[in-house]
Scaffold this motif. Structure first.
Motif, mmCIF file in Angstrom:
data_model
loop_
_atom_site.group_PDB
_atom_site.id
_atom_site.type_symbol
_atom_site.label_atom_id
_atom_site.label_comp_id
_atom_site.label_asym_id
_atom_site.label_seq_id
_atom_site.Cartn_x
_atom_site.Cartn_y
_atom_site.Cartn_z
ATOM 1 N N ASP A 1 0.804 -1.222 -0.137
ATOM 2 C CA ASP A 1 0.117 0.056 -0.047
ATOM 3 C C ASP A 1 0.985 1.291 0.071
ATOM 4 N N GLY A 2 2.090 0.963 -0.135
ATOM 5 C CA GLY A 2 3.070 2.236 0.013
ATOM 6 C C GLY A 2 3.440 3.034 1.211
ATOM 7 N N SER A 3 2.560 2.125 2.236
ATOM 8 C CA SER A 3 2.682 2.914 3.488
ATOM 9 C C SER A 3 4.291 3.081 4.256
ATOM 10 N N LYS A 4 4.922 2.127 3.898
ATOM 11 C CA LYS A 4 6.310 1.982 4.195
ATOM 12 C C LYS A 4 7.549 1.187 3.524
ATOM 13 N N SER A 5 8.489 1.858 3.606
ATOM 14 C CA SER A 5 9.535 1.101 2.639
ATOM 15 C C SER A 5 10.565 0.605 3.673
ATOM 16 N N VAL A 6 11.067 -0.674 3.445
ATOM 17 C CA VAL A 6 11.838 -1.296 4.516
ATOM 18 C C VAL A 6 13.117 -1.449 3.723
ATOM 19 N N ARG A 7 14.196 -0.865 4.437
ATOM 20 C CA ARG A 7 15.545 -0.883 3.950
ATOM 21 C C ARG A 7 16.543 -1.417 5.069
ATOM 22 N N TRP A 8 17.545 -2.273 4.646
ATOM 23 C CA TRP A 8 18.355 -2.787 5.671
ATOM 24 C C TRP A 8 19.995 -2.325 5.588
ATOM 25 N N MET A 9 20.482 -2.210 6.748
ATOM 26 C CA MET A 9 21.711 -1.601 6.855
ATOM 27 C C MET A 9 22.709 -2.626 6.328
ATOM 28 N N GLU A 10 23.998 -2.306 5.710
ATOM 29 C CA GLU A 10 25.131 -3.162 5.268
ATOM 30 C C GLU A 10 26.219 -2.596 5.832
ATOM 31 N N LEU A 11 27.311 -3.519 5.846
ATOM 32 C CA LEU A 11 28.583 -3.305 6.249
ATOM 33 C C LEU A 11 29.504 -3.580 4.916
ATOM 34 N N PHE A 12 30.202 -2.512 4.410
ATOM 35 C CA PHE A 12 30.938 -2.889 3.500
ATOM 36 C C PHE A 12 32.413 -2.378 3.523
ATOM 37 N N LEU A 13 33.477 -2.841 3.042
ATOM 38 C CA LEU A 13 34.677 -2.356 3.100
ATOM 39 C C LEU A 13 35.123 -1.857 1.698
ATOM 40 N N ARG A 14 35.025 -0.677 1.259
ATOM 41 C CA ARG A 14 35.554 -0.297 0.054
ATOM 42 C C ARG A 14 36.975 -0.745 -0.449
ATOM 43 N N GLY A 15 37.094 -1.462 -1.455
ATOM 44 C CA GLY A 15 38.318 -2.161 -2.105
ATOM 45 C C GLY A 15 38.811 -3.168 -1.098
ATOM 46 N N GLY A 16 37.886 -3.883 -0.412
ATOM 47 C CA GLY A 16 38.151 -4.668 0.584
ATOM 48 C C GLY A 16 37.140 -5.607 0.869
ATOM 49 N N ASN A 17 36.997 -6.328 1.884
ATOM 50 C CA ASN A 17 36.130 -7.525 2.277
ATOM 51 C C ASN A 17 35.816 -7.270 3.683
ATOM 52 N N ALA A 18 34.775 -6.963 4.051
ATOM 53 C CA ALA A 18 34.127 -6.669 5.262
ATOM 54 C C ALA A 18 34.047 -7.872 6.075
#
Length: 263
Positions: free
Chosen positions: A229-246
């Motif tokens: 119904d467009g009432s809410k958008s769910v988005r999840w946090m992420e850990l990333f290492l730019r140029g590497g591997n988190a």
């Protein structure tokens, strides 16, 4: 029909081929794509059911899932009995059929228009997803709902945990179950993150590449979905290492590992 088969058989396990063959008996024209989650990881199973099911895709879709740790009863099992089969209908018409175990239905329980038990045997085989469940899944996918039984109460399904590793992608980025709207940080603000026993400094970013090379970022990631119904958008946090591997930075944590923000 487009079928996504999500199970914890293991990458390259012939079990996927066996289950695919059984599904194709009832749905011979289907295209089946497989996704392997870690053994007994109902958290990863539930995460991907929602990520794939609640986002755009072909109109005629079935998600068939099996991750059954048989942890609902600690007593010895009779006839290989395990958690029961369930049916869910998502707002976009996607059909979801699979075992109700752990967090498998947690991410879709509030979105599903229907949640019901499927009246098939809970036992009869060590390999129920091949020998017992495919006929029921095929029938439901074709509009035969005669096997549907009791309605499931969403309150009896556990909420998804909000502080865990949900997935490790091919780049070593760590997808989490931390909702992005629960984080109150400013861009470039420093934060300390603990994953398991490993602690690391990170920088909050509101966009994946707005950090220098070699910096660990804590950022809203690519996973999430919108309510019908467009009432809410769910988005999840992420850990990333730019140029590497988190994932390597945090000592290669497992899915479901606890994540803690310090300070």
């Amino acid at each position: 029909m487009f079928i996504t088969l999500i199970a914890d058989y293991g990458n390259g396990d012939p079990a996927f081929a066996e289950v695919t063959q059984r599904l194709l008996i009832g749905l011979p024209e289907a295209q089946i794509h497989t996704l392997s989650v870690p053994a007994f990881s109902t958290l990863a199973t539930g995460f991907w059911i929602a990520q794939l099911g609640l986002n755009p895709g072909p109109p005629d879709r079935l998600i068939y899932h099996n991750c059954a740790p048989r942890q609902d009863d600690k007593q010895p099992r009779q006839d290989n009995e395990g958690e029961g089969l369930t049916y869910a209908l998502l707002p976009n018409g996607v059909t979801v059929v699979g075992v109700n175990a752990g967090y498998s239905l947690s991410f879709i329980k509030e979105s599903a228009q229907k949640l019901q038990i499927v009246k098939v045997s809970r036992g009869g085989s060590q390999f129920r997803s091949r020998d017992v469940f495919p006929n029921a899944a095929a029938a439901i996918a074709q509009g035969d709902f005669s096997l549907l039984g009791e309605v499931l109460n969403p309150s009896n399904i556990p909420d998804p945990p909000s502080d865990r590793v949900a997935w490790i992608d091919g780049y070593g980025n760590i997808k989490t179950t931390i909702p992005a709207d629960s984080v109150n940080l400013k861009p470039e603000e420093k934060v300390v993150i603990r994953v398991g026993d490993v602690v690391s400094d990170a920088v909050y970013s509101d966009g994946s590449f707005k950090v220098p090379e070699g910096t660990l970022a804590f950022s809203p990631g690519s996973s999430g979905w919108s309510m019908a119904d467009g009432s809410k958008s769910v988005r999840w946090m992420e850990l990333f290492l730019r140029g590497g591997n988190a994932w390597e930075r945090f000592g290669k944590p497992r899915v479901n590992q606890l994540i803690t923000r310090i300070g």
